[in-house]
Design an enzyme around this catalytic site. Structure first.
Site, PDB file in Angstrom:
ATOM      1  N   ASP A   1       0.820  -1.207   0.000  1.00  0.00           N
ATOM      2  CA  ASP A   1       0.000   0.000   0.000  1.00  0.00           C
ATOM      3  C   ASP A   1       0.857   1.262   0.000  1.00  0.00           C
ATOM      4  O   ASP A   1       0.528   2.252  -0.661  1.00  0.00           O
ATOM      5  CB  ASP A   1      -0.930  -0.001   1.212  1.00  0.00           C
ATOM      6  CG  ASP A   1      -2.096  -0.975   1.058  1.00  0.00           C
ATOM      7  OD1 ASP A   1      -2.252  -1.538  -0.050  1.00  0.00           O
ATOM      8  OD2 ASP A   1      -2.847  -1.174   2.032  1.00  0.00           O
TER       9      ASP A   1
ATOM     10  N   LEU B   1      -8.268   5.311  10.723  1.00  0.00           N
ATOM     11  CA  LEU B   1      -8.754   4.125  11.440  1.00  0.00           C
ATOM     12  C   LEU B   1      -7.951   3.928  12.727  1.00  0.00           C
ATOM     13  O   LEU B   1      -8.509   3.638  13.786  1.00  0.00           O
ATOM     14  CB  LEU B   1      -8.640   2.895  10.544  1.00  0.00           C
ATOM     15  CG  LEU B   1      -9.127   1.572  11.143  1.00  0.00           C
ATOM     16  CD1 LEU B   1     -10.615   1.612  11.429  1.00  0.00           C
ATOM     17  CD2 LEU B   1      -8.799   0.411  10.210  1.00  0.00           C
ATOM     18  N   SER B   2      -6.633   4.100  12.646  1.00  0.00           N
ATOM     19  CA  SER B   2      -5.778   3.954  13.828  1.00  0.00           C
ATOM     20  C   SER B   2      -6.107   4.988  14.894  1.00  0.00           C
ATOM     21  O   SER B   2      -5.930   4.743  16.093  1.00  0.00           O
ATOM     22  CB  SER B   2      -4.302   4.091  13.433  1.00  0.00           C
ATOM     23  OG  SER B   2      -3.920   3.072  12.536  1.00  0.00           O
TER      24      SER B   2
ATOM     25  N   ARG C   1      -8.174  20.765  20.772  1.00  0.00           N
ATOM     26  CA  ARG C   1      -6.920  20.593  21.510  1.00  0.00           C
ATOM     27  C   ARG C   1      -6.575  19.127  21.339  1.00  0.00           C
ATOM     28  O   ARG C   1      -7.256  18.232  21.854  1.00  0.00           O
ATOM     29  CB  ARG C   1      -7.104  20.933  22.990  1.00  0.00           C
ATOM     30  CG  ARG C   1      -7.203  22.399  23.290  1.00  0.00           C
ATOM     31  CD  ARG C   1      -5.852  23.100  23.186  1.00  0.00           C
ATOM     32  NE  ARG C   1      -4.934  22.668  24.246  1.00  0.00           N
ATOM     33  CZ  ARG C   1      -3.636  22.958  24.247  1.00  0.00           C
ATOM     34  NH1 ARG C   1      -3.104  23.645  23.245  1.00  0.00           N
ATOM     35  NH2 ARG C   1      -2.872  22.558  25.233  1.00  0.00           N
TER      36      ARG C   1
ATOM     37  N   TYR D   1      -4.493   5.844   8.556  1.00  0.00           N
ATOM     38  CA  TYR D   1      -4.224   6.596   9.784  1.00  0.00           C
ATOM     39  C   TYR D   1      -5.508   6.936  10.529  1.00  0.00           C
ATOM     40  O   TYR D   1      -5.576   6.853  11.761  1.00  0.00           O
ATOM     41  CB  TYR D   1      -3.452   7.863   9.410  1.00  0.00           C
ATOM     42  CG  TYR D   1      -2.795   8.601  10.557  1.00  0.00           C
ATOM     43  CD1 TYR D   1      -2.863   8.139  11.879  1.00  0.00           C
ATOM     44  CD2 TYR D   1      -2.100   9.776  10.312  1.00  0.00           C
ATOM     45  CE1 TYR D   1      -2.251   8.833  12.909  1.00  0.00           C
ATOM     46  CE2 TYR D   1      -1.482  10.473  11.341  1.00  0.00           C
ATOM     47  CZ  TYR D   1      -1.568  10.002  12.637  1.00  0.00           C
ATOM     48  OH  TYR D   1      -0.962  10.705  13.647  1.00  0.00           O
TER      49      TYR D   1
END
EC number: 2.7.1.23
Length: 284
Positions: free
Chosen positions: A66, A185-186, A168, A183
């Site tokens: 990927d 999803l993480s 924040r 990213y």
């Protein structure tokens, strides 16, 4: 038919997969063209740069994973040609087949028995306080995040000119449906079908736990900006590359790009199959 080939020359097994692919294509009478670094892997002359390769190819094959696909998209530039990811190893979210299925890939090209999944790209424009502008394209996501400081940072997000929120957090992600598996999803964002006409805005480790991902229509424009000069500079990244320093007063505009990626799909492979495999989904 001509297949343009871009390989991750640093990946173990790239040379053997490249040899196998070129062999099965040649047996079927399909011509090949090589990207410059890929040609260097074989020790041959005449490799092409990305846009030249895209222009002379009917289909583009990307050998790696990927991450290789993301880098290849930046290298190729805007193209509507079908792009097939051939993963060296297990199947990835952006790959059409594995390196063991190159024969099936070549047969599908000859028979025309393949489909394309049209993937939305992001167009991000960084407008600096000095009046300069720089434009980027992303397949997965753009990220505005804290720089060298280990502290949370303050940033604001607007959707079509309306304030979405003051955050924040460690940063903020704007992702395509394709990037919803990466990213975002993480960071706790949702999975989104590639066919959905949507973007997802996901905060990274927000200070307030009630701040969650938000899905918006991909016809909308998102604007991001740092809020506190004392916390600048921040870092802006595009698909994990093209790192740009963002200062107080700079603005980032994110919208749907005019071009899309036509990701080639072979019969029997689908986004949902990949999700089940990569995330180990099982019933009962």
């Amino acid at each position: 038919m001509t297949v343009g080939i871009v390989a991750n020359t640093q990946k173990k097994g790239a040379r053997s997969t490249l040899d196998r692919l070129m062999g099965v294509l040649a047996v079927r009478g399909i011509s090949t063209a090589l990207e410059r670094e890929t040609a260097g892997l074989l020790g041959v002359q005449g490799g092409l740069d990305g846009p030249e390769l895209a222009a002379c190819s009917d289909v583009i094959a990307v050998l790696g994973g990927d991450g290789t696909m993301l880098n290849a998209m930046a290298k190729l530039g805007p193209t509507e040609k079908p792009v097939a990811g051939i993963n060296i190893g297990t199947l990835g979210f952006l790959t059409s087949c594995t390196d063991e299925e190159v024969g099936q890939f070549a047969d599908a090209l000859l028979s025309g028995e393949f489909s394309t999944s049209r993937r939305t790209l992001l167009c991000a424009t960084v407008r600096s306080v000095d009046g300069s502008e720089k434009e980027f394209r992303a397949l997965n996501e753009i990220v505005l995040a804290r720089g060298q400081t280990g502290r949370l940072v303050s940033l604001s997000a607007y959707v079509d000119g309306d304030l979405l929120n003051h955050y924040r957090a460690d940063g903020l992600i704007v992702a395509t449906p394709t990037g919803s598996t990466a990213y975002s999803l993480s960071a706790g964002g949702p999975l989104i079908s590639p066919a959905a006409a949507a973007f997802v805005i996901t905060p990274i480790c927000p200070h307030t736990l009630s701040q969650r991902s938000l899905i918006i229509g991909d016809h909308m424009t998102v604007e991001l900006a740092p809020e506190n000069a004392d916390e600048a500079p921040m870092l802006f990244t595009v698909d994990g590359r093209d790192c740009v320093t963002i200062h107080a007063g700079d603005r980032i505009e994110v919208k749907k790009a005019e071009q899309s990626l036509n990701l080639l799909r072979l019969p029997g492979h689908s986004f949902y199959e990949t999700v089940r495999q990569k995330l180990n989904w099982r019933g009962g």
